[in-house]
Design an enzyme around this catalytic site. Structure first.
Site, PDB file in Angstrom:
ATOM      1  N   ASN A   8       0.871  -1.165   0.000  1.00 22.21           N
ATOM      2  CA  ASN A   8       0.000   0.000   0.000  1.00 22.21           C
ATOM      3  C   ASN A   8       0.915   1.224   0.000  1.00 22.21           C
ATOM      4  OD1 ASN A   8      -1.805   2.038   0.537  1.00 22.21           O
ATOM      5  ND2 ASN A   8      -2.841   0.979   2.225  1.00 22.21           N
ATOM      6  N   ARG A 107      -2.409  -1.956  -3.672  1.00 21.82           N
ATOM      7  CA  ARG A 107      -3.499  -0.988  -3.630  1.00 21.82           C
ATOM      8  C   ARG A 107      -3.205   0.052  -4.709  1.00 21.82           C
ATOM      9  NH1 ARG A 107      -3.942   4.189   0.195  1.00 21.82           N
ATOM     10  NH2 ARG A 107      -6.018   4.854  -0.395  1.00 21.82           N
ATOM     11  N   HIS A 196     -10.770   5.122  -1.139  1.00 22.13           N
ATOM     12  CA  HIS A 196     -10.742   4.353   0.106  1.00 22.13           C
ATOM     13  C   HIS A 196     -11.791   3.238   0.082  1.00 22.13           C
ATOM     14  CE1 HIS A 196      -9.131   8.118   2.411  1.00 22.13           C
ATOM     15  NE2 HIS A 196      -8.119   7.359   2.035  1.00 22.13           N
ATOM     16  N   ARG A 257      -4.457  18.105   1.847  1.00 21.59           N
ATOM     17  CA  ARG A 257      -5.432  18.426   0.797  1.00 21.59           C
ATOM     18  C   ARG A 257      -6.586  19.237   1.377  1.00 21.59           C
ATOM     19  NH1 ARG A 257      -6.280  12.459  -1.066  1.00 21.59           N
ATOM     20  NH2 ARG A 257      -4.531  11.966   0.269  1.00 21.59           N
ATOM     21  N   GLU A 400      -7.119  -2.924   4.943  1.00 24.54           N
ATOM     22  CA  GLU A 400      -7.166  -2.919   3.484  1.00 24.54           C
ATOM     23  C   GLU A 400      -6.254  -4.008   2.925  1.00 24.54           C
ATOM     24  OE1 GLU A 400      -6.322   1.269   4.045  1.00 24.54           O
ATOM     25  OE2 GLU A 400      -7.420   1.675   2.211  1.00 24.54           O
TER      26      GLU A 400
END
Ligand code: AMP
Length: 412
Positions: A8, A107, A196, A257, A400
């Site tokens: 990831n 990912r 996500h 961000r 994940e």
């Protein structure tokens, strides 16, 4: 012996996990090693690996009782991060060489409209992921670097890309079409994609298991708070809206961000300051959010600074939590009520302060938090709502990587 490595690669971090599995029919993975290279590109980078050589252990928590390697030295870029990972896995004895892997799962943040499902990586897939860089300028390059470097290190080992965007493909048009000329959607594919997805999907399934209900009868609000942050409204197992948009820039305030802003701001800045498109892109993606407000993007540092009386750090926390609260309100309306709110991600799992403030003063929506329960720390699922709360509030560690390992073995 089946062994799957999951990568990831984030903009400034590399998470990796090594799983093994007894026989191809079983879905039971053992976690052999879990590592993190943090603050890549900064002077205070660090790398850590928790590992075991025994197959009897299958959670990070249990690994924590076992062995750990830590390296505190600058990691200049993702290439060095991958090399650090391979060296630490070798040192741990969990993996002598990448050649022994059955497959590698990655990912990948943006699959655009091209990828609705995970895919085995070939040259054409890499070209398409590269074409999608403009949609995820912080992430797809890091993902590609990870894939290319592991291809070089382990040629011939099948690699699979699992996209953050896939889970949100179930959104209805009213959630993904913007108020722009419709032709832009048809010709340029301008629409909400959401990100996500692997995390939102994983924690919603975990919530259903924990609550002892079928996912097909639950309305959930999942809030992933890491370096990137997003919320999703999940109705009966399907994402029906999410805060990130065509790119991961929209929605909640993030580490660097900006999240939701008036779209006219960049035009105003261009006219007033002469900023170029690239400068505006960098400003909104890399210099805004928490970092823009208080100079720091790591929530642990921000909380520490706020505790020491730093007003700007305090302001950043207040704004961060206020935006989460607004999305909770919006998704309660979208779902016409929710059974549970789920906090996950590095901040969502670890910061009781952020959870408490995001859920403050929501009693009229049937939401209140139990401060005592919320202050506890656990690697297991925690239930933290107050006794009068009509909505459950859960803290669920995301995984994940496990979800990616499952998808990878399914495909190869
Ligand atoms: P992730 O992207 O999911 O790894 O999350 C990274 C974010 O989680 C960073 O902003 C970290 O500062 C934050 N984080 C990790 N642990 C804590 C903690 N105990 N309190 C507050 N923030 C944390």
């Amino acid at each position: 012996m089946i062994k799957i490595l999951v990568l990831n690669s984030g903009s400034s971090s590399l998470k990796f996990q090594l799983f093994d599995m007894q026989g191809a029919e079983s879905n039971h993975f053992n976690l052999l090693a879990s590592g993190l290279v943090e603050r890549i590109g900064e002077t205070n980078s660090s790398a850590s690996l928790k590992f075991t050589s025994s197959k009897a252990h299958d959670t990070v928590d249990k690994l924590a009782q076992k062995k750990q390697l830590v390296r505190e030295s600058p990691v200049a870029d993702h290439q060095q991060a991958i090399e650090t990972m391979a060296a630490m896995l070798k040192e741990s004895g969990c993996m002598v060489s990448m050649e022994e892997l059955t497959g590698i799962g990655h990912r990948v943040v943006h699959g655009g409209e091209h990828f609705h499902d995970p895919v085995v990586i070939d040259e054409q897939v890499l070209i398409t992921i590269k074409k999608l860089i403009p949609l995820a300028p912080l992430h797809n390059p890091a993902n590609l670097t990870g894939i290319r470097l592991t291809q070089q290190k382990a040629p011939g080992i099948p690699q699979v890309a699992v996209f953050d965007t896939s889970f949100h493909q179930s959104m209805p048009e009213q959630a993904y079409i913007y108020g722009l000329p419709y032709a832009l959607y048809k010709k340029q594919h301008v629409r909400r994609y959401g990100f996500h997805g692997t995390s939102h999907q994983y924690v919603s399934k975990q919530a259903a298991d924990y609550l002892g209900k079928s996912i097909s009868e639950l309305k959930l609000i999942t809030i992933h708070l890491g370096n990137g942050t997003s919320a999703a409204a999940i109705q009966y197992g399907h994402s029906i809206d999410t805060s990130m948009g065509m790119t991961p820039l929209e929605g909640l305030i993030m580490g660097t961000r900006c999240g939701d802003i008036d779209p006219a701001i960049p035009f105003y800045l261009a006219r007033e300051t002469g900023m170029t498109i690239q400068e505006l892109d960098d400003l909104l993606n890399k210099e805004s959010g928490l970092k823009g407000i208080c100079g720091q993007n790591d929530m642990r540092t921000i909380v520490e600074q706020a505790e020491q009386g730093d007003n700007r750090a305090e302001l950043a926390i207040t704004i961060f939590c206020y935006h989460i609260k607004k999305y909770i309100g919006a998704y309660i309306a979208t779902l016409n009520g929710a059974d549970a709110i789920i906090f996950t991600g590095g901040i969502g799992e670890n910061s009781s302060l952020i959870r408490e403030r995001a859920c403050q003063d929501l009693q009229n929506l049937g939401i209140n938090i139990d401060s005592q329960k919320n202050s506890l720390h656990s690697k297991e699922i925690m239930e933290i709502q107050g006794p009068t709360s009509q909505v459950k509030i859960l803290v669920i560690p995301t995984n994940e990587e496990l979800e990616i390992a499952i998808q990878t073995i399914k495909l190869i």
